[in-house]
Design a protein around this motif. Structure first.
Motif, PDB file in Angstrom:
ATOM      1  N   THR A  25      17.078   7.764  -2.853  1.00  0.00           N
ATOM      2  CA  THR A  25      18.077   7.076  -3.670  1.00  0.00           C
ATOM      3  C   THR A  25      19.223   8.013  -4.020  1.00  0.00           C
ATOM      4  O   THR A  25      20.401   7.643  -3.916  1.00  0.00           O
ATOM      5  CB  THR A  25      17.420   6.510  -4.948  1.00  0.00           C
ATOM      6  N   GLU A  26      18.893   9.264  -4.396  1.00  0.00           N
ATOM      7  CA  GLU A  26      19.925  10.262  -4.708  1.00  0.00           C
ATOM      8  C   GLU A  26      20.837  10.515  -3.518  1.00  0.00           C
ATOM      9  O   GLU A  26      22.020  10.806  -3.686  1.00  0.00           O
ATOM     10  CB  GLU A  26      19.275  11.583  -5.142  1.00  0.00           C
ATOM     11  N   ARG A  27      20.292  10.400  -2.317  1.00  0.00           N
ATOM     12  CA  ARG A  27      21.071  10.652  -1.100  1.00  0.00           C
ATOM     13  C   ARG A  27      21.855   9.416  -0.655  1.00  0.00           C
ATOM     14  O   ARG A  27      22.510   9.433   0.374  1.00  0.00           O
ATOM     15  CB  ARG A  27      20.153  11.134   0.018  1.00  0.00           C
ATOM     16  N   GLY A  28      21.752   8.330  -1.419  1.00  0.00           N
ATOM     17  CA  GLY A  28      22.496   7.122  -1.107  1.00  0.00           C
ATOM     18  C   GLY A  28      21.891   6.272  -0.010  1.00  0.00           C
ATOM     19  O   GLY A  28      22.566   5.405   0.553  1.00  0.00           O
ATOM     20  N   LEU A  29      20.628   6.490   0.296  1.00  0.00           N
ATOM     21  CA  LEU A  29      19.970   5.698   1.326  1.00  0.00           C
ATOM     22  C   LEU A  29      19.629   4.320   0.762  1.00  0.00           C
ATOM     23  O   LEU A  29      19.304   4.180  -0.424  1.00  0.00           O
ATOM     24  CB  LEU A  29      18.710   6.406   1.817  1.00  0.00           C
ATOM     25  N   SER A  30      19.689   3.301   1.601  1.00  0.00           N
ATOM     26  CA  SER A  30      19.455   1.942   1.133  1.00  0.00           C
ATOM     27  C   SER A  30      18.143   1.341   1.630  1.00  0.00           C
ATOM     28  O   SER A  30      17.685   0.334   1.088  1.00  0.00           O
ATOM     29  CB  SER A  30      20.616   1.028   1.550  1.00  0.00           C
ATOM     30  N   GLU A  31      17.526   1.942   2.645  1.00  0.00           N
ATOM     31  CA  GLU A  31      16.283   1.389   3.179  1.00  0.00           C
ATOM     32  C   GLU A  31      15.375   2.505   3.679  1.00  0.00           C
ATOM     33  O   GLU A  31      15.842   3.482   4.264  1.00  0.00           O
ATOM     34  CB  GLU A  31      16.579   0.424   4.335  1.00  0.00           C
ATOM     35  N   LEU A  32      14.087   2.317   3.431  1.00  0.00           N
ATOM     36  CA  LEU A  32      13.075   3.217   3.968  1.00  0.00           C
ATOM     37  C   LEU A  32      12.196   2.430   4.925  1.00  0.00           C
ATOM     38  O   LEU A  32      11.844   1.278   4.656  1.00  0.00           O
ATOM     39  CB  LEU A  32      12.218   3.809   2.852  1.00  0.00           C
ATOM     40  N   VAL A  33      11.864   3.057   6.049  1.00  0.00           N
ATOM     41  CA  VAL A  33      10.963   2.461   7.031  1.00  0.00           C
ATOM     42  C   VAL A  33       9.834   3.452   7.288  1.00  0.00           C
ATOM     43  O   VAL A  33       9.965   4.647   7.001  1.00  0.00           O
ATOM     44  CB  VAL A  33      11.698   2.104   8.344  1.00  0.00           C
ATOM     45  N   MET A  34       8.742   2.968   7.833  1.00  0.00           N
ATOM     46  CA  MET A  34       7.614   3.851   8.155  1.00  0.00           C
ATOM     47  C   MET A  34       6.696   3.193   9.159  1.00  0.00           C
ATOM     48  O   MET A  34       6.728   1.976   9.345  1.00  0.00           O
ATOM     49  CB  MET A  34       6.815   4.206   6.901  1.00  0.00           C
ATOM     50  N   HIS A  35       5.870   4.023   9.783  1.00  0.00           N
ATOM     51  CA  HIS A  35       4.721   3.586  10.556  1.00  0.00           C
ATOM     52  C   HIS A  35       3.516   3.956   9.710  1.00  0.00           C
ATOM     53  O   HIS A  35       3.188   5.137   9.595  1.00  0.00           O
ATOM     54  CB  HIS A  35       4.657   4.284  11.913  1.00  0.00           C
ATOM     55  N   ALA A  36       2.892   2.967   9.102  1.00  0.00           N
ATOM     56  CA  ALA A  36       1.766   3.206   8.191  1.00  0.00           C
ATOM     57  C   ALA A  36       0.447   2.961   8.913  1.00  0.00           C
ATOM     58  O   ALA A  36       0.297   1.970   9.632  1.00  0.00           O
ATOM     59  CB  ALA A  36       1.862   2.283   6.978  1.00  0.00           C
ATOM     60  N   GLN A  37      -0.496   3.863   8.701  1.00  0.00           N
ATOM     61  CA  GLN A  37      -1.835   3.626   9.232  1.00  0.00           C
ATOM     62  C   GLN A  37      -2.400   2.373   8.548  1.00  0.00           C
ATOM     63  O   GLN A  37      -2.227   2.196   7.342  1.00  0.00           O
ATOM     64  CB  GLN A  37      -2.735   4.832   8.985  1.00  0.00           C
TER      65      GLN A  37
END
Length: 163
Positions: free
Chosen positions: A117-129
């Motif tokens: 959020t501090e870096r101004g990112l708007s979305e997080l994605v992942m490959h979750a086990q």
């Protein structure tokens, strides 16, 4: 137990994060080391979780990791890597087995998301086990794919909007 999660800024902190990842993914889960150490660490922000009580002399007999800076024991790790405009991938979230279920993973994710959020990112994605899909769902992530295999382990893609 008191958990302290920080961005891994020093060589020692990054080594602590890699130590946890190696213990969880390579030794415990059998992921080949060349897949775990994928060459993307240099472009990532690393996080390391410590058992802060160990620094105060309350070390648990369950801890098998070497003490890190200030005699803290690394017990968890993760990394965040920007992959597109406003999008970053959550990767390598790992907690040593004796500390699972103690809120360590939740604290790593809280710190990682705050940094995003501090870096101004708007979305997080992942490959979750798949065994931890529910953990991430409880943190607001949505499953966005069918199950697939990665490093011999079942995964799903997940995403969370930070906006």
């Amino acid at each position: 137990m008191t958990v302290e999660v920080r961005r891994a800024e020093t060589d020692a902190e990054r080594a602590d994060a890699l130590e946890v990842r190696r213990a969880v993914f390579v030794e415990e889960q059998g992921v080949p080391e060349d897949l775990e150490m994928d060459g993307r660490d240099g472009e990532s922000i690393h996080f390391v979780a410590y058992d802060a009580d160990a620094a105060a002399g309350e070390s648990s007999e369950r801890d098998d990791a070497d003490p890190g800076p200030d005699n803290r024991r690394p017990i968890g790790a993760g990394r965040l890597r920007e992959v597109g405009e406003g999008v970053a991938k959550v990767e390598r979230i790992a907690v040593l087995q004796p500390h699972r279920g103690e809120g360590v993973g939740r604290e790593i994710m809280r710190t990682l998301e705050a940094t995003a959020t501090e870096r101004g990112l708007s979305e997080l994605v992942m490959h979750a086990q798949t065994p931890v899909e529910g953990f991430y769902r409880d943190l607001g992530y949505e499953t966005t794919s069918d199950e697939f295999e990665e490093a011999g382990i079942a995964h799903v893609e997940m995403a969370k909007s930070l906006a």
